[in-house]
Design a protein around this motif. Structure first.
Motif, PDB file in Angstrom:
ATOM      1  N   LYS A 348      75.486   0.706 -64.244  1.00  0.00           N
ATOM      2  CA  LYS A 348      74.095   1.179 -64.167  1.00  0.00           C
ATOM      3  C   LYS A 348      73.501   1.323 -65.562  1.00  0.00           C
ATOM      4  O   LYS A 348      72.326   1.061 -65.775  1.00  0.00           O
ATOM      5  CB  LYS A 348      74.054   2.555 -63.494  1.00  0.00           C
ATOM      6  CG  LYS A 348      74.126   2.541 -61.972  1.00  0.00           C
ATOM      7  CD  LYS A 348      73.741   3.935 -61.484  1.00  0.00           C
ATOM      8  CE  LYS A 348      74.177   4.284 -60.085  1.00  0.00           C
ATOM      9  NZ  LYS A 348      73.919   3.350 -59.040  1.00  0.00           N
ATOM     10  N   ALA A 349      74.330   1.794 -66.482  1.00  0.00           N
ATOM     11  CA  ALA A 349      73.811   2.066 -67.820  1.00  0.00           C
ATOM     12  C   ALA A 349      74.916   1.948 -68.857  1.00  0.00           C
ATOM     13  O   ALA A 349      76.089   2.152 -68.552  1.00  0.00           O
ATOM     14  CB  ALA A 349      73.219   3.481 -67.877  1.00  0.00           C
ATOM     15  N   ALA A 350      74.479   1.614 -70.096  1.00  0.00           N
ATOM     16  CA  ALA A 350      75.396   1.719 -71.228  1.00  0.00           C
ATOM     17  C   ALA A 350      75.044   2.997 -71.976  1.00  0.00           C
ATOM     18  O   ALA A 350      73.859   3.330 -72.097  1.00  0.00           O
ATOM     19  CB  ALA A 350      75.235   0.522 -72.149  1.00  0.00           C
ATOM     20  N   ILE A 351      76.060   3.710 -72.406  1.00  0.00           N
ATOM     21  CA  ILE A 351      75.829   4.877 -73.257  1.00  0.00           C
ATOM     22  C   ILE A 351      76.134   4.429 -74.680  1.00  0.00           C
ATOM     23  O   ILE A 351      77.268   4.024 -74.972  1.00  0.00           O
ATOM     24  CB  ILE A 351      76.766   6.040 -72.875  1.00  0.00           C
ATOM     25  CG1 ILE A 351      76.628   6.365 -71.381  1.00  0.00           C
ATOM     26  CG2 ILE A 351      76.491   7.261 -73.743  1.00  0.00           C
ATOM     27  CD1 ILE A 351      77.783   7.215 -70.848  1.00  0.00           C
ATOM     28  N   LEU A 352      75.124   4.438 -75.547  1.00  0.00           N
ATOM     29  CA  LEU A 352      75.333   3.947 -76.904  1.00  0.00           C
ATOM     30  C   LEU A 352      75.466   5.131 -77.860  1.00  0.00           C
ATOM     31  O   LEU A 352      74.482   5.816 -78.160  1.00  0.00           O
ATOM     32  CB  LEU A 352      74.163   3.050 -77.331  1.00  0.00           C
ATOM     33  CG  LEU A 352      73.814   1.905 -76.375  1.00  0.00           C
ATOM     34  CD1 LEU A 352      72.739   1.000 -76.977  1.00  0.00           C
ATOM     35  CD2 LEU A 352      75.047   1.079 -76.027  1.00  0.00           C
ATOM     36  N   ASN A 353      76.672   5.364 -78.305  1.00  0.00           N
ATOM     37  CA  ASN A 353      76.922   6.438 -79.263  1.00  0.00           C
ATOM     38  C   ASN A 353      76.671   5.892 -80.661  1.00  0.00           C
ATOM     39  O   ASN A 353      77.428   5.061 -81.168  1.00  0.00           O
ATOM     40  CB  ASN A 353      78.384   6.914 -79.112  1.00  0.00           C
ATOM     41  CG  ASN A 353      78.682   8.139 -79.965  1.00  0.00           C
ATOM     42  OD1 ASN A 353      77.952   8.423 -80.924  1.00  0.00           O
ATOM     43  ND2 ASN A 353      79.742   8.849 -79.620  1.00  0.00           N
ATOM     44  N   LEU A 354      75.568   6.353 -81.291  1.00  0.00           N
ATOM     45  CA  LEU A 354      75.183   5.783 -82.583  1.00  0.00           C
ATOM     46  C   LEU A 354      75.986   6.364 -83.746  1.00  0.00           C
ATOM     47  O   LEU A 354      75.924   5.850 -84.858  1.00  0.00           O
ATOM     48  CB  LEU A 354      73.683   5.982 -82.828  1.00  0.00           C
ATOM     49  CG  LEU A 354      72.738   5.291 -81.827  1.00  0.00           C
ATOM     50  CD1 LEU A 354      71.305   5.328 -82.328  1.00  0.00           C
ATOM     51  CD2 LEU A 354      73.166   3.847 -81.549  1.00  0.00           C
ATOM     52  N   LYS A 355      76.722   7.457 -83.492  1.00  0.00           N
ATOM     53  CA  LYS A 355      77.532   8.005 -84.599  1.00  0.00           C
ATOM     54  C   LYS A 355      78.848   8.567 -84.056  1.00  0.00           C
ATOM     55  O   LYS A 355      78.995   9.782 -83.889  1.00  0.00           O
ATOM     56  CB  LYS A 355      76.744   9.069 -85.362  1.00  0.00           C
ATOM     57  CG  LYS A 355      77.302   9.307 -86.746  1.00  0.00           C
ATOM     58  CD  LYS A 355      76.366  10.118 -87.617  1.00  0.00           C
ATOM     59  CE  LYS A 355      76.962  10.231 -89.018  1.00  0.00           C
ATOM     60  NZ  LYS A 355      76.342  11.309 -89.780  1.00  0.00           N
ATOM     61  N   VAL A 356      79.737   7.625 -83.780  1.00  0.00           N
ATOM     62  CA  VAL A 356      81.041   8.032 -83.251  1.00  0.00           C
ATOM     63  C   VAL A 356      81.745   8.891 -84.306  1.00  0.00           C
ATOM     64  O   VAL A 356      81.766   8.531 -85.483  1.00  0.00           O
ATOM     65  CB  VAL A 356      81.895   6.790 -82.908  1.00  0.00           C
ATOM     66  CG1 VAL A 356      83.311   7.199 -82.512  1.00  0.00           C
ATOM     67  CG2 VAL A 356      81.243   5.989 -81.784  1.00  0.00           C
ATOM     68  N   GLY A 357      82.255  10.039 -83.890  1.00  0.00           N
ATOM     69  CA  GLY A 357      82.910  10.949 -84.837  1.00  0.00           C
ATOM     70  C   GLY A 357      82.032  12.170 -85.114  1.00  0.00           C
ATOM     71  O   GLY A 357      82.525  13.222 -85.490  1.00  0.00           O
TER      72      GLY A 357
END
Ligand code: ATP
Ligand code: MG
Length: 438
Positions: A348-357
């Motif tokens: 349904k959706a992608a979750i885009l983590n722009l700053k992993v950590g």
């Protein structure tokens, strides 16, 4: 699914072997890989698409009273000798010998097998009508496999078969199937136009192909623009009412629509000039009434009310399930990638983590991801943001939930709709509600 741990091999470059956009995108988005000419392995995201399509097809078949079975891929040559098609079928049929030198074949279709199964079971008109279907792999040794899964050699098909006592009842079965097909394609998020098709040497006019309009389609088509604005399924059609079915069927089949082979220039001239449309299409379904061809050839009869034995009237009804995966992309993409209709999207959706950590980003992403780990693809890779945006566009998820450090601190995310490019700044809960509603 976590992207860092998934088997979703996306490609940055266009594969040289792919001539059309859906084939390129299916390879680039990591949906399939070719294992031999015209034979494909479906990777996790591709398999989800195939299952979503199959499930919609199944529900709509069930809704008209068709019953699901599962026939094998391998068939005995003897069956096909009974119908006379073993010799007639030609080199498209893959013929196999087992260790006892018995002749088998990998089924290209199942008329013979279903007729035989029917004959073993049904003896009386009281048990009619019957509609049976399965969703099973077929093999046709196509001369020129091409365009990826669109013209494969091994491909997944839904094929249904109807058995009726007489012609009038067979026509009703055909019309019910027409209705089920239009509902199926509507739910899949594509417009497939029913076009009168060639009935071959058997004659009769009951055959329609369903075509998705796309410039790369293999069939040339001519149609009345009236078909474009017509919403066939506006009013619910009661499948138990022959009158309602008949009216619906007339409405759907009246405007002119034909493929190259069936084009009738006189009828075409009668369509007002401003409404004439020419284009190309991909055949994703085919329905066909062929009467007693197989029941007669294989001598399968049932007892009629007057005590006589009659050969049931049959129809067969195919949908190219694996071809649809490609055809939907052909009809729904842009220069950045696939645009999946909601109902067939692998996620349904992608979750885009722009700053992993980053503690807050990670926490917000985990919280969203854990709401539904099947429906969400969590891009938890340490790649730069640009690569994540590009991959999400390429894979075509209906929504992208973008989680950046600044907004995450305020419990907010950016929600992007792939189809329109619209972006909204929303609270996590509001974003989730929107995504899960679709
Ligand atoms: P085509 O004209 O494209 O070769 P067909 O008329 O031979 O197809 P049918 O026997 O009507 O095909 O099969 C039912 C459906 O199965 C078709 O409408 C199509 O969607 C799908 N199909 C047929 N052949 C292939 C193939 N080689 N690869 C993928 N799907 C196929
Ligand atoms: Mg066909």
């Amino acid at each position: 699914m976590r992207l860092s741990r998934s088997f979703l091999p996306t490609l940055k470059e266009n594969p040289a072997e792919a001539q059309i956009v859906s084939h390129r995108l299916m390879l680039r988005a990591g949906l399939v890989r070719q294992t031999a000419s015209g034979i494909y392995a479906w990777l996790p995201a591709g398999l989800k698409v195939l299952r979503n399509i199959s499930q919609i097809v199944r529900e709509e078949q069930d809704s008209i009273g068709a019953q699901e079975v599962l026939m094998p891929t391998l068939q005995s040559a003897d069956l096909w000798k009974r119908s006379g098609r073993y010799d007639a079928y030609g080199p498209e049929m893959l013929r196999i010998q087992d260790r006892h030198k018995r002749e088998l074949l990998y089924g290209p279709t199942n008329e013979e097998m279903i007729t035989d199964l029917f004959g073993q079971t049904v003896k009386s008109y009281k048990e009619l009508p019957q509609v049976l279907y399965h969703i099973q792999w077929k093999f046709r040794d196509e001369m020129r496999p091409r365009f990826g899964v669109m013209r494969g050699r091994e491909f997944l098909m839904k094929d249904a078969y109807s058995f009726d006592l007489d012609y009038a009842s067979a026509v009703a079965s055909y019309q019910r199937m027409m209705l089920a097909y239009l509902r199926t394609f509507q739910r899949l998020g594509v417009r497939a136009v029913p076009m009168r098709a060639d009935t071959g040497p058997i004659g009769g006019e009951l055959s329609h192909e369903f075509l998705i309009l796309a410039p790369t389609g293999e069939s040339g088509v001519f149609y009345d623009a009236a078909l474009e604005d017509q919403d066939w399924l506006d009013e619910p059609v009661d499948v138990n009412s022959p009158l309602a079915l008949e009216t619906f069927y007339k409405r759907v089949t009246t405007p002119y629509a034909a493929t190259d082979e069936m084009h009738d220039t006189t009828a075409w001239d009668a369509v007002p000039e401003e409404r004439r449309r020419e284009g190309r299409g991909v055949e994703v379904g085919h329905i066909f009434h062929f009467g007693t061809k197989y029941t007669k050839a294989m001598d399968i009869s049932v007892s009629a009310p007057d005590g006589s034995q009659v050969y049931p009237e049959m129809g067969s009804y195919g949908i190219g399930v694996s071809r649809l995966a490609g055809a939907i992309i052909e009809a729904s993409h842009d220069e950045n990638g696939i645009i999946w209709p909601d109902a067939v999207a692998p996620f349904k959706a992608a979750i885009l983590n722009l700053k992993v950590g980053d503690e807050t980003c990670d926490a917000v992403c985990e919280r969203i991801y854990n709401v539904d780990t099947e429906a969400f693809l969590y891009d938890d890779r340490t790649d730069r943001a640009g690569a994540k945006f590009a991959d999400a566009d390429l894979m075509g998820h209906p929504w992208q939930i973008v989680v950046g450090p600044r907004s995450a601190k305020e419990g907010r995310v950016e929600l992007k709709r792939r189809a329109t490019g619209e972006r909204h700044d929303l609270s996590v809960d509001d974003a989730l509600a929107l995504v899960l509603a679709g």
